[in-house]
Design a protein around this motif. Structure first.
Motif, PDB file in Angstrom:
ATOM      1  N   SER A  42       0.816  -1.223   0.000  1.00 12.41           N
ATOM      2  CA  SER A  42       0.000   0.000   0.000  1.00 12.41           C
ATOM      3  C   SER A  42       0.849   1.272   0.000  1.00 12.41           C
ATOM      4  O   SER A  42       0.304   2.371  -0.107  1.00 12.41           O
ATOM      5  N   GLY A  43       2.172   1.113   0.131  1.00 14.88           N
ATOM      6  CA  GLY A  43       3.039   2.284  -0.060  1.00 14.88           C
ATOM      7  C   GLY A  43       3.842   2.716   1.154  1.00 14.88           C
ATOM      8  O   GLY A  43       4.317   3.851   1.209  1.00 14.88           O
ATOM      9  N   LYS A  44       4.069   1.814   2.114  1.00 10.24           N
ATOM     10  CA  LYS A  44       4.820   2.183   3.328  1.00 10.24           C
ATOM     11  C   LYS A  44       6.252   2.590   2.976  1.00 10.24           C
ATOM     12  O   LYS A  44       6.743   3.646   3.389  1.00 10.24           O
ATOM     13  N   THR A  45       6.945   1.726   2.234  1.00  9.41           N
ATOM     14  CA  THR A  45       8.355   2.022   1.941  1.00  9.41           C
ATOM     15  C   THR A  45       8.475   3.223   1.013  1.00  9.41           C
ATOM     16  O   THR A  45       9.420   4.015   1.136  1.00  9.41           O
ATOM     17  N   SER A  46       7.512   3.383   0.101  1.00  7.24           N
ATOM     18  CA  SER A  46       7.550   4.549  -0.796  1.00  7.24           C
ATOM     19  C   SER A  46       7.441   5.839   0.014  1.00  7.24           C
ATOM     20  O   SER A  46       8.161   6.811  -0.253  1.00  7.24           O
ATOM     21  N   LEU A  47       6.555   5.844   1.016  1.00 11.60           N
ATOM     22  CA  LEU A  47       6.436   7.035   1.880  1.00 11.60           C
ATOM     23  C   LEU A  47       7.728   7.235   2.674  1.00 11.60           C
ATOM     24  O   LEU A  47       8.212   8.365   2.828  1.00 11.60           O
ATOM     25  N   LEU A  48       8.316   6.129   3.135  1.00 13.27           N
ATOM     26  CA  LEU A  48       9.587   6.228   3.877  1.00 13.27           C
ATOM     27  C   LEU A  48      10.711   6.759   2.997  1.00 13.27           C
ATOM     28  O   LEU A  48      11.581   7.495   3.486  1.00 13.27           O
ATOM     29  N   GLU A  49      10.703   6.406   1.734  1.00  9.54           N
ATOM     30  CA  GLU A  49      11.723   6.952   0.824  1.00  9.54           C
ATOM     31  C   GLU A  49      11.587   8.470   0.739  1.00  9.54           C
ATOM     32  O   GLU A  49      12.595   9.195   0.776  1.00  9.54           O
ATOM     33  N   LYS A  50      10.349   8.946   0.657  1.00  8.41           N
ATOM     34  CA  LYS A  50      10.126  10.409   0.602  1.00  8.41           C
ATOM     35  C   LYS A  50      10.568  11.047   1.922  1.00  8.41           C
ATOM     36  O   LYS A  50      11.147  12.140   1.939  1.00  8.41           O
ATOM     37  N   MET A  51      10.292  10.368   3.029  1.00  8.55           N
ATOM     38  CA  MET A  51      10.698  10.905   4.336  1.00  8.55           C
ATOM     39  C   MET A  51      12.226  10.902   4.460  1.00  8.55           C
ATOM     40  O   MET A  51      12.819  11.824   5.024  1.00  8.55           O
ATOM     41  N   ALA A  52      12.864   9.863   3.923  1.00  3.71           N
ATOM     42  CA  ALA A  52      14.333   9.796   3.964  1.00  3.71           C
ATOM     43  C   ALA A  52      14.945  10.909   3.116  1.00  3.71           C
ATOM     44  O   ALA A  52      15.921  11.547   3.526  1.00  3.71           O
ATOM     45  N   ASN A  53      14.342  11.173   1.949  1.00 10.04           N
ATOM     46  CA  ASN A  53      14.797  12.312   1.125  1.00 10.04           C
ATOM     47  C   ASN A  53      14.712  13.603   1.926  1.00 10.04           C
ATOM     48  O   ASN A  53      15.576  14.467   1.840  1.00 10.04           O
ATOM     49  N   HIS A  54      13.630  13.736   2.697  1.00 10.89           N
ATOM     50  CA  HIS A  54      13.343  14.985   3.408  1.00 10.89           C
ATOM     51  C   HIS A  54      14.163  15.127   4.696  1.00 10.89           C
ATOM     52  O   HIS A  54      14.730  16.185   4.964  1.00 10.89           O
ATOM     53  N   TYR A  55      14.245  14.058   5.492  1.00  8.73           N
ATOM     54  CA  TYR A  55      14.870  14.150   6.826  1.00  8.73           C
ATOM     55  C   TYR A  55      16.321  13.688   6.846  1.00  8.73           C
ATOM     56  O   TYR A  55      17.044  14.002   7.799  1.00  8.73           O
ATOM     57  N   GLY A  56      16.732  12.908   5.857  1.00  4.79           N
ATOM     58  CA  GLY A  56      18.113  12.425   5.810  1.00  4.79           C
ATOM     59  C   GLY A  56      18.526  11.763   7.106  1.00  4.79           C
ATOM     60  O   GLY A  56      17.887  10.829   7.587  1.00  4.79           O
ATOM     61  N   LYS A  57      19.609  12.262   7.717  1.00  4.45           N
ATOM     62  CA  LYS A  57      20.158  11.620   8.923  1.00  4.45           C
ATOM     63  C   LYS A  57      19.311  11.873  10.173  1.00  4.45           C
ATOM     64  O   LYS A  57      19.581  11.298  11.238  1.00  4.45           O
ATOM     65  N   GLY A  58      18.296  12.727  10.061  1.00  7.06           N
ATOM     66  CA  GLY A  58      17.387  12.958  11.200  1.00  7.06           C
ATOM     67  C   GLY A  58      16.346  11.860  11.358  1.00  7.06           C
ATOM     68  O   GLY A  58      15.573  11.851  12.316  1.00  7.06           O
TER      69      GLY A  58
END
Ligand SMILES: Nc1nc2c(ncn2[C@@H]2O[C@H](COP(=O)(O)OP(=O)(O)OP(=O)(O)O)[C@@H](O)[C@H]2O)c(=O)[nH]1
Ligand SMILES: [Mg+2]
Length: 216
Positions: A42-58
């Motif tokens: 349903s898109g969990k990892t896809s959303l996490l990829e966007k969050m990783a792009n946004h937050y990086g090491k945070g």
């Protein structure tokens, strides 16, 4: 039958004890912790990829799957650290599985820890991992009746993210009906509508996450 119920209750009690330990650990580290639960795909990892792009090491992520490390690899490639749990058959994560991964994460400078549960709309719902917030994802291709058919998750989820909104014109998903049903189960629930293809709704999702505080 009585024995089966007793075993399930004692497994839950043991899990709750470890979840309480996790909560203490998360508090010590000053982390906001999310537990993402949804059907497979349903898109969990896809959303996490966007969050990783946004937050990086945070951001740090613990991904759960029956097998393979694809999801952790995707999160790392998108810019955040990730540890992978492979359950080899178990259909939900437990607090002990999550705890076993703490040593693999460098939590210095991390504010947000997200646990991606096994793709399953039922089993992960009742297992506390020590998180601040359970987040249910529901893609518009799955059907708007899912909250009422799978209430265990939607009763407990503090936020519901409708995903794949770019596909809405092609399916009969009634967002208003799904929201109404979610509100019947949890009147406090917050809603987000996102697309990882177009970026719709991601800014609102990030704003919401920014406002969350670690457990006090
Ligand atoms: N059209 C569209 N496709 C999407 C969107 N988000 C994810 N997908 C696609 O949906 C499929 C599954 O996405 P994942 O992010 O891997 O789903 P998941 O929930 O992590 O899956 P599991 O870990 O197997 O439970 C992939 O092919 C994605 O490209 C979206 O917003 N729009
Ligand atoms: Mg995934």
């Amino acid at each position: 039958m009585a024995e089966k119920i007793e075993v399930k209750q004692s497994a839950q009690a043991a899990n709750n004890q470890v979840a309480a330990e996790n909560r203490v650990f998360f508090k010590e580290k000053g982390l906001v912790v999310l537990n993402l639960v949804s059907s497979p795909g349903s898109g969990k990892t896809s959303l996490l990829e966007k969050m990783a792009n946004h937050y990086g090491k945070g951001l740090a992520v613990i991904t759960g799957d029956i097998q393979m490390t694809f999801d952790a690899d995707r999160v790392r490639k998108a810019g955040s650290q990730a540890a992978q749990i492979e359950t080899h058959g178990t259909c939900h994560l437990t607090a002990a599985m999550v705890q076993s991964k703490f040593g693999e994460l460098d939590l210095k400078g991390v504010r947000l820890l997200v646990i991606e549960n096994i793709g399953n709309l039922v089993c992960p719902s009742t297992y506390d991992l020590g998180e601040n917030l359970k987040v249910a994802l529901l893609s518009v291709t799955e059907g708007d009746e899912k909250p009422m058919k799978y209430p265990a998750l939607f009763l407990r989820a503090g936020a519901v993210v409708f995903t794949k909104m770019d596909l809405l014109p092609h399916v009969d998903f009634d967002v208003a009906r799904a929201k109404e049903d979610c509100l019947k189960l949890n009147p406090q629930v917050k809603f987000f509508s996102t697309s990882c293809k177009t970026g719709t709704g991601l800014a609102e999702w990030f704003d919401f996450l920014q406002g969350l505080q670690p457990n006090s």
